[in-house]
Design an enzyme around this catalytic site. Structure first.
Site, PDB file in Angstrom:
ATOM      1  CD  GLU A 126      -2.650   1.028   2.728  1.00  0.00           C
ATOM      2  OE1 GLU A 126      -2.817  -0.094   3.260  1.00  0.00           O
ATOM      3  OE2 GLU A 126      -3.134   2.070   3.180  1.00  0.00           O
ATOM      4  CG  ASP A 165      -1.637   4.732   2.617  1.00  0.00           C
ATOM      5  OD1 ASP A 165      -2.399   4.176   1.835  1.00  0.00           O
ATOM      6  OD2 ASP A 165      -1.176   4.203   3.645  1.00  0.00           O
ATOM      7  CD  GLU A 196      -4.510   7.381   5.379  1.00  0.00           C
ATOM      8  OE1 GLU A 196      -5.583   7.182   5.941  1.00  0.00           O
ATOM      9  OE2 GLU A 196      -3.445   6.859   5.753  1.00  0.00           O
ATOM     10  CB  THR A 252       2.898  10.128   3.164  1.00  0.00           C
ATOM     11  OG1 THR A 252       4.036  10.406   3.990  1.00  0.00           O
ATOM     12  CG2 THR A 252       2.453  11.405   2.457  1.00  0.00           C
ATOM     13  CG  ASN A 253       2.237   4.354   6.613  1.00  0.00           C
ATOM     14  OD1 ASN A 253       3.427   4.011   6.549  1.00  0.00           O
ATOM     15  ND2 ASN A 253       1.420   3.894   7.552  1.00  0.00           N
ATOM     16  NE  ARG A 300       8.853   0.501   6.124  1.00  0.00           N
ATOM     17  CZ  ARG A 300       8.224  -0.637   5.850  1.00  0.00           C
ATOM     18  NH1 ARG A 300       7.064  -0.632   5.231  1.00  0.00           N
ATOM     19  NH2 ARG A 300       8.761  -1.784   6.188  1.00  0.00           N
ATOM     20  CD  GLU A 301       2.932   5.609  10.700  1.00  0.00           C
ATOM     21  OE1 GLU A 301       4.125   5.588  11.079  1.00  0.00           O
ATOM     22  OE2 GLU A 301       2.098   4.741  11.048  1.00  0.00           O
ATOM     23  CD1 TRP A 310      -8.805   6.773  13.519  1.00  0.00           C
ATOM     24  CD2 TRP A 310      -7.106   7.993  12.715  1.00  0.00           C
ATOM     25  NE1 TRP A 310      -8.796   6.631  12.155  1.00  0.00           N
ATOM     26  CE2 TRP A 310      -7.761   7.357  11.629  1.00  0.00           C
ATOM     27  CE3 TRP A 310      -5.997   8.801  12.447  1.00  0.00           C
ATOM     28  CZ2 TRP A 310      -7.355   7.520  10.311  1.00  0.00           C
ATOM     29  CZ3 TRP A 310      -5.589   8.955  11.127  1.00  0.00           C
ATOM     30  CH2 TRP A 310      -6.268   8.319  10.079  1.00  0.00           C
ATOM     31  NE  ARG A 319       5.720   4.074  15.160  1.00  0.00           N
ATOM     32  CZ  ARG A 319       5.225   4.518  14.004  1.00  0.00           C
ATOM     33  NH1 ARG A 319       5.501   5.759  13.610  1.00  0.00           N
ATOM     34  NH2 ARG A 319       4.491   3.749  13.267  1.00  0.00           N
TER      35      ARG A 319
END
Ligand SMILES: *[C@@H]1O[C@H](CO)[C@@H](O)[C@H](O)[C@H]1NC(C)=O
Ligand SMILES: *[C@@H]1O[C@H](CO)[C@@H](O)[C@H](O)[C@H]1NC(C)=O
Ligand SMILES: *[C@@H]1O[C@H](CO)[C@@H](O)[C@H](O)[C@H]1NC(C)=O
Length: 290
Positions: free
Chosen positions: A100, A102, A104, A118-119, A128-129, A192, A273
């Site tokens: 995928e 993205d 968004e 984005t990811n 992986r944002e 969210w 993270r």
């Protein structure tokens, strides 16, 4: 020749020739919410919305799938109070452990900036944002959002300005062999989206509507059964030309400017993270190093 130009370009060309248009609904499946999408084949505009608190927006997916190409869409996002909404343009394998890519857009209260998220996923693994504010109001005019995806990298672009690059440094973290469908959606993400879910959607401000136009895919189309082996061999597509294999000096400068001024989050910099940044982060940073 496995190259294919996008659905609406094809249908508009047919209209100009006076033939019957193929039309949006011939090229896309509505996954859910058919009552919340209106496609106007004459203008090439597609409106997606959430109008009632008993509906969940809309999701659509291209019937065809593609392996490598350049995918662009122009859209005008939800104006005014868009808090709690997510509008997205993305490529997805439509398989459980998905690949995928993205774009968004996370809505916000009136006057507060929409966040661009984005990811990228391979085999169902994302995380992986990168997130950005935009340098313009994305709700008043159409702006052009592009995913360039070739053997060497994925580049996310806004009005042709590269904002993010993900390099094919390791095939396990780079979508490279599964064809992807082009998707569009708007949905209620009250839990969210806006300030981490602090601002839910306010239905008294419905309808929430975004408009798309100029879907253009210059991409390698997989066979109807999803066999993309011809695409893995097709190295001649326009998206594989030398100027699309690396960022130019100007593109690096633009990308660095966007990162320093508009980027609000990058997983490669999130030490809590990822105490050790994921391996691809080094290659990604090298791609825009001066
Ligand atoms: C949805 O709308 C109905 C009336 O149209 C109202 O009774 C209900 O409380 C609303 N629900 C939410 C979650 O806003
Ligand atoms: C959108 O940007 C891409 C990348 O620069 C470009 O190839 C495409 O032609 C643009 N689309 C429109 C409709 O301007
Ligand atoms: C909404 O606006 C607030 C305040 O400007 C900002 O902190 C936040 O990142 C914006 N976007 C989202 C999706 O919450």
């Amino acid at each position: 020749m496995a190259s294919f130009r996008g659905a609406l370009v094809v249908s508009i060309a047919l209209v100009l020739l006076g033939s019957v248009s193929a039309g949006f609904f011939d090229d896309y499946n509505i996954v859910w919410g058919p009552q919340n999408i209106r496609a106007n084949d004459a203008t090439g505009e597609v409106v997606i919305q959430m109008a009632n608190n008993d509906s969940s927006g809309v999701s659509f997916s291209s019937k065809a799938s593609y392996l490598f190409g350049s995918f662009s869409v122009k859209y005008k996002l939800v104006p005014g109070d868009s808090a709690g909404t997510v509008t997205a343009f993305f490529l997805h394998s439509d398989t459980p452990k998905q690949d995928e890519i993205d774009f968004e857009f996370l809505g916000n209260s009136s006057g507060e900036p929409i966040l661009m998220h984005t990811n990228i996923f391979t085999g169902g693994v994302g995380g992986r944002e990168s997130q950005f504010f935009l340098w313009f109001d994305p709700t008043t005019e159409f702006h052009n959002y592009t995913i360039l995806w070739n053997r060497n990298h994925v580049v996310w672009m806004v009005d042709s300005v590269p904002v993010r690059v993900h390099v094919n440094s390791n095939p396990t973290v780079f979508p490279h062999n599964v064809p992807l469908h082009a998707h569009g959606t708007i949905y209620d993400a009250s839990t969210w989206a806006t300030r981490g879910g602090a601002v839910p959607l306010d239905w008294s401000h419905a309808p929430f509507a975004a408009t798309y136009r100029d879907f253009t895919y210059d991409a390698c189309k997989a066979a109807p059964n999803g066999d993309a082996s011809a695409c893995t061999r097709n190295v001649g597509g326009p998206w594989e030309q030398p100027q699309f294999q690396t960022l130019s000096t100007m593109q690096k400068m633009l990308l660095r400017g966007v990162r320093s001024r508009y980027m609000t989050y990058d997983y490669c910099l999130d030490k809590e993270r990822y105490p050790t940044p994921p391996a691809e982060c080094v290659a990604n940073a090298q791609a825009y190093a001066m």
